[in-house]
Write a protein that holds these residues in place. Structure first.
Motif, short mmCIF file in Angstrom:
data_model
loop_
_atom_site.label_atom_id
_atom_site.label_comp_id
_atom_site.label_asym_id
_atom_site.label_seq_id
_atom_site.Cartn_x
_atom_site.Cartn_y
_atom_site.Cartn_z
N ALA A 229 16.16 79.04 32.05
CA ALA A 229 15.39 80.16 31.52
C ALA A 229 14.80 79.83 30.15
O ALA A 229 13.82 80.42 29.73
N VAL B 80 11.76 79.06 37.32
CA VAL B 80 12.00 80.05 36.28
C VAL B 80 10.90 79.87 35.22
O VAL B 80 10.49 78.75 34.94
N ASN B 81 10.43 80.94 34.65
CA ASN B 81 9.36 80.92 33.65
C ASN B 81 8.00 80.57 34.24
O ASN B 81 7.06 80.36 33.49
N ASP C 286 7.94 88.70 30.38
CA ASP C 286 6.99 88.90 31.48
C ASP C 286 6.85 87.64 32.33
O ASP C 286 6.64 87.71 33.53
N ARG C 287 7.00 86.48 31.69
CA ARG C 287 6.94 85.21 32.44
C ARG C 287 8.25 84.94 33.15
O ARG C 287 8.27 84.40 34.26
N ALA C 288 9.35 85.26 32.51
CA ALA C 288 10.64 84.78 32.99
C ALA C 288 11.38 85.79 33.86
O ALA C 288 12.03 85.43 34.83
N TRP C 289 11.28 87.07 33.53
CA TRP C 289 12.14 88.05 34.18
C TRP C 289 11.39 89.06 35.02
O TRP C 289 11.97 89.97 35.60
N GLY C 290 10.08 88.96 35.04
CA GLY C 290 9.33 89.84 35.92
C GLY C 290 9.02 91.19 35.33
O GLY C 290 8.57 92.08 36.03
N ARG C 291 9.28 91.40 34.08
CA ARG C 291 8.84 92.63 33.40
C ARG C 291 8.79 92.32 31.93
O ARG C 291 9.54 91.50 31.44
N TYR C 292 7.86 92.99 31.23
CA TYR C 292 7.75 92.68 29.81
C TYR C 292 8.72 93.48 28.98
O TYR C 292 8.99 93.14 27.84
N TYR D 33 8.88 86.36 41.03
CA TYR D 33 9.71 85.61 40.09
C TYR D 33 10.98 85.13 40.78
O TYR D 33 11.55 85.85 41.60
N SER E 278 10.83 76.78 28.14
CA SER E 278 9.52 77.41 28.03
C SER E 278 8.99 77.21 26.62
O SER E 278 9.76 77.17 25.67
N MET F 16 6.29 89.03 26.01
CA MET F 16 5.42 88.18 26.83
C MET F 16 6.23 87.12 27.56
O MET F 16 5.95 86.77 28.71
N TRP F 17 7.27 86.62 26.88
CA TRP F 17 8.13 85.64 27.54
C TRP F 17 8.88 86.31 28.69
O TRP F 17 8.99 85.77 29.80
#
Lengths: 316, 554
Positions: free
Chosen positions: A169, B294-295, A243-249, B306, A172, A240-241
């Protein structure tokens, strides 16, 4: 993703951090000597005439105050100067410790609690040193270096983990953006927190080695004004991260909740200062509440709550 | 809520300008009618003090959201809380403490706060528009009485001074013997932008909640998924989402790979996850290969998928008492220990004859013997085995119509097969078969697959929210870093006086530098070098004067 760790460099990093702690302590002693035996700011400082300070710019701390009786001991001033040099050396050691750790593990060196706290101490000292080149805030040295030494000591004793690779995780580029912003903002908030505590200690009706409450409040405010947008940015970058990693901001993870609470608390401080009746002590207390929220968010949340930020790798 | 005011009031009445400073605590109306009370209520709501209290309540109200598990974040933990301490949980639930961020009382706080904010920002925006159009006020009589004042001799003309200040991007107005200049309007603009952006952010988040959806699904290697409501294990739509509006993509999970640190202190720590998908954006489009990590979510026309979690799904073949193959396939197991991926498996065989069969088993990815027991020492499937903990026969309860978890055996109507032994039997190695007691058949551990959990999200509010957040940061930086300042120049008989003021907190130091620069700029135009002689009454010239003390000043 490589899992290779350069153990030689990692060990060097640990040693550098240890040396940094000692250097901060030495610098702290220097600053303390200067505070104890140096110039005393008198009660009249607050009642100075406008013209008397005319020579200095209005925002610069009053350095031209008339010392009450004895001239400051020359050696005490020199102790302060040596402390500044020691702080710069320790700062370099701190930086080297961070860099060697980063190179040893081939990633951004703030992916767990130990590395994070080391970086925050570095940021706080950096904020102090940078501000000192522009304003006479050397009196803060003792408090900033002791805070940094305690922070680093705490990290070395209780948070230290071997240098190593991190969870997927954390792979990034957002770690460079989000965590760096959080570190910079935290460093400045710590500076503001130190000033706010000194404000409560300082009593304007007595002579003191500390500058006047007005000046302490101004530094507190200034540091928060600079760091609040950075903190705001850190929170947004975190969203924003996420949003990329966990599917919600935004998902009200404990860390998110407390980052939000901290943000609201500092916003309340900025508003409180702008409101008649909340200036001075009340505003300072609000800033300290916000500071407590910040510290709890940085350390407490990882210890007390489990959440998505729990990969911070706190040794149990 | 009152935005922190710029407080542009000065000691000199000629220069006094008020940019709507914080409204004072409104006096309670006595004997006023309904309108009066409403007006008083509105003024109280939009006062800074109320806004501050609401801000504190907003922060305080969020705290329980971090202490208690939240249904929106982790519903399983809430269920666990109810199981562990039912009475306490019931009371907490009465105050919606498991749904803090969707609770009416929480909404009341932030809605009041945002109404208060709007009630302050909108009138202020109007007055700021007027302010921007207004010309800088005329020069006060005695410029040296201003916070920053300086005088020198020289033949500076009004036109020269105005041109120089304009070049410094000041807004300039001239009189017969004076120049008035002002700069830094962007401060208030930024301030308003920040607060309006927060309102916009709230709307974007709300719209995302209404028109977006989230879904979770578990997919085993080799299986597929099509984006329909029925395919999800858990689907959380916004109120305005219809089942037909889902993006019609589908994919097959071809392979999942996880790599771990193989040695040292961090042994077993995951290094990388990668799921190989074959994705079809629409039912008719050609499949494309996607490496989901992931990411790095899968993006199909704004619907994002995701990689959230993973685990093992050992495959079993169960032959029943009649010799028929009653089950043959993967069983996703719940991860019990993240460090070793020891997992709990529940195998349900409803098709077994003469009675249904159920098993509770433990999957050990890297098995080593440990005394009389077996444990897993590493998360990767190096030496996978399955330990059958319990075998049951009877009614699995699947036909009762009651929903039940696939991960739990509802063992009320199930009887253990044979004698339960205190010692669990040796684990089954890959391919190994074990006969069941009482002639119930046999079970074979046939292979190891992996499963992944995915989250699919569509949130039409995320881009507007990002825009609003970016605007908020921009506004914040403008409002905190820019200072509003005014400079006046007056020329009389070869004597030039310059006065300046700024009311931005904590910035007077920077302004004193700027002021000194402006003065030297104005002075530089002088042809007579002897004009350097300071002249400002008994006050040393070139010395910025301590700002006069006002109620709101720094």
């Amino acid at each position: 993703m490589s899992s290779q760790v350069n153990t030689g460099l990692a060990t060097l990093s640990d040693q550098l951090i240890l040396a940094t702690v000692l250097l901060y302590l030495a610098a702290m002693i220097g600053y303390a000597l200067e505070l104890a035996f140096g110039r005393v700011r008198t009660v009249t400082a607050e009642k100075r005439q406008p013209v008397a300070v005319g020579a200095a710019s209005a925002d610069v701390l009053p350095s031209a105050e008339t010392p009450r009786e004895p001239e400051p001991e020359a050696w005490a001033v020199r102790a302060g100067g040596i402390a500044v040099v020691l702080t710069w050396i320790a700062w370099a050691g701190n930086l080297a410790g961070i860099l060697t750790r980063g190179i040893a593990v081939d990633r951004w060196p703030w992916a767990n609690m130990y590395e994070f706290v080391v970086a925050i101490c570095f940021a706080a000292v950096t904020a102090f040193l940078v501000l000192m080149t522009r304003q006479p805030i050397r009196f803060l040295g003792a408090f900033v270096t002791v805070t940094a030494a305690l922070g680093l000591g705490f990290a070395v004793l209780f948070l230290h983990v071997q240098a190593g690779p991190v969870m997927p995780a954390l792979h990034s580029y957002w770690i460079a953006i989000h965590v760096t912003a959080a570190i910079v903002a935290s460093g400045l908030f710590i500076l503001a927190g130190v000033c706010a505590i000194l404000y409560l200690i300082r009593r304007d009706d007595r002579a003191s080695v500390l500058p006047s409450r007005k000046d302490l409040e101004r530094i507190t405010h200034r540091a928060i004004v600079i760091s609040f947008p950075i903190w705001t940015f850190a929170v947004i970058a975190g969203a924003m991260w996420a949003d990329r990693a966990w599917g919600r901001y935004w998902g009200w993870d404990p860390k998110e909740v407390w980052a939000f609470i901290t943000w609201v608390a500092y916003a309340a401080y900025l508003h409180a200062r702008a409101t008649a009746g909340w200036r001075g002590k009340a505003a300072i207390i609000v800033s300290l509440i916000a500071f407590a929220c910040l510290l709890f968010n940085l350390i407490g949340v990882n210890i007390f709550f489990s959440g998505l930020h729990s990969y911070a790798d706190v040794p149990s | 809520m009152t935005v922190p005011p710029d407080t542009e009031t000065t000691g000199t009445p000629e220069a006094s300008v008020t940019i709507e400073s914080a409204p004072k605590e409104p006096a309670r109306p006595v004997g006023l009618g309904v309108i009066g009370w409403l007006r008083w209520g509105w003024r109280t709501l939009t006062s800074m003090r109320t806004a501050l209290i609401l801000l504190f309540l907003f922060a305080l109200g969020s705290v329980p959201g971090s202490i208690f598990p939240q249904r929106g974040v982790d519903p399983d933990k809430v269920a666990q809380y109810f199981a562990n301490s039912p009475t306490e949980a019931k009371w907490l639930d009465r105050f919606q403490l498991f749904d803090v961020f969707t609770a009416p009382w929480y909404a009341a706080v932030y809605l009041l706060l945002f109404v208060s904010l709007a009630g302050c920002v909108l009138p202020r925006a109007l007055s700021h528009v007027k302010e921007i159009r207004r010309k800088p006020p005329a020069a006060p009589r005695n410029l040296l009485r201003l916070p920053y004042g300086e005088a020198f001799e020289g033949g500076l003309t009004v036109e020269e001074a105005a041109a120089k200040l304009r070049r410094k991007r000041f807004r300039v107005v001239t009189g017969p013997d004076w120049v008035a200049a002002e700069k830094g309007y962007l401060r208030e603009t930024g301030n308003l932008l920040f607060h309006v952006a927060l309102l916009a952010l709230l709307f974007a988040v709300g719209a995302g909640g209404l028109y977006g959806y989230r879904g979770n699904v578990l997919v085993v290697e080799g299986d597929g998924f099509a984006n329909t409501v029925a395919a999800y294990d858990r689907f959380m739509p916004g109120q305005r989402v219809s089942a037909e509006s889902l993006t019609p993509f589908s994919f097959t999970l071809k392979d999942f790979q996880a790599s771990y640190v193989g040695s040292g202190e961090k042994m077993g720590q995951p290094l990388d996850y990668s799921a190989k998908l074959s994705v079809q954006d629409t039912p008719s489009s050609a499949p494309r290969d996607v490496d989901l990590k992931v990411n790095d979510p899968l993006d199909v026309n704004g619907t994002l998928t995701y990689l959230i979690g993973h685990g093992y799904a050992p495959t079993f073949k169960v032959t029943d008492g009649k010799g028929q193959v009653a089950f043959d396939g993967p069983v996703p197991c719940l991860v019990d220990d993240q460090a070793t991926y020891t997992s709990e498996c529940t195998i349900k065989v409803p098709d077994a004859q003469p009675t249904q069969l159920g098993f509770v088993a433990r999957f050990l990815p890297s098995t080593v013997p440990n005394g009389n027991a077996w444990v897993s020492v590493f998360p990767a499937a190096v030496n996978p085995t399955v330990q059958i903990i319990g075998s049951f026969k009877g009614d699995l309860g699947l036909d009762s119509g009651q929903p039940q978890s696939v991960y739990v055996l509802d063992s009320d109507k199930l009887k253990p097969l044979g004698k339960m032994s205190a010692q669990p039997a040796a684990p089954l190695a890959l391919g190994e078969t074990r006969d069941l007691p009482d002639g119930a058949g046999k079970i074979q551990f046939t292979g190891v697959k992996e499963w992944i959990t995915l989250q699919t999200t569509r949130d039409p509010g995320r881009i507007p929210a990002l825009g609003a957040a970016a605007a908020a940061v921009l506004g914040l930086v403008l409002s905190l870093m820019i200072r509003r300042r005014r400079v006046w120049v007056r020329m009389t008989d070869r004597k030039v006086t310059v006065g300046g003021l700024t009311r931005t907190e904590g910035d007077s130091g920077a302004f004193s530098e700027e002021f000194a620069e402006l003065v030297s700029l104005l002075r530089d135009s002088q042809d007579s070098p002897d004009s350097q002689a300071p002249q400002a009454g008994d006050r040393p010239a070139a010395a910025p004067v301590e700002p006069s003390t006002g109620p709101d000043e720094e």
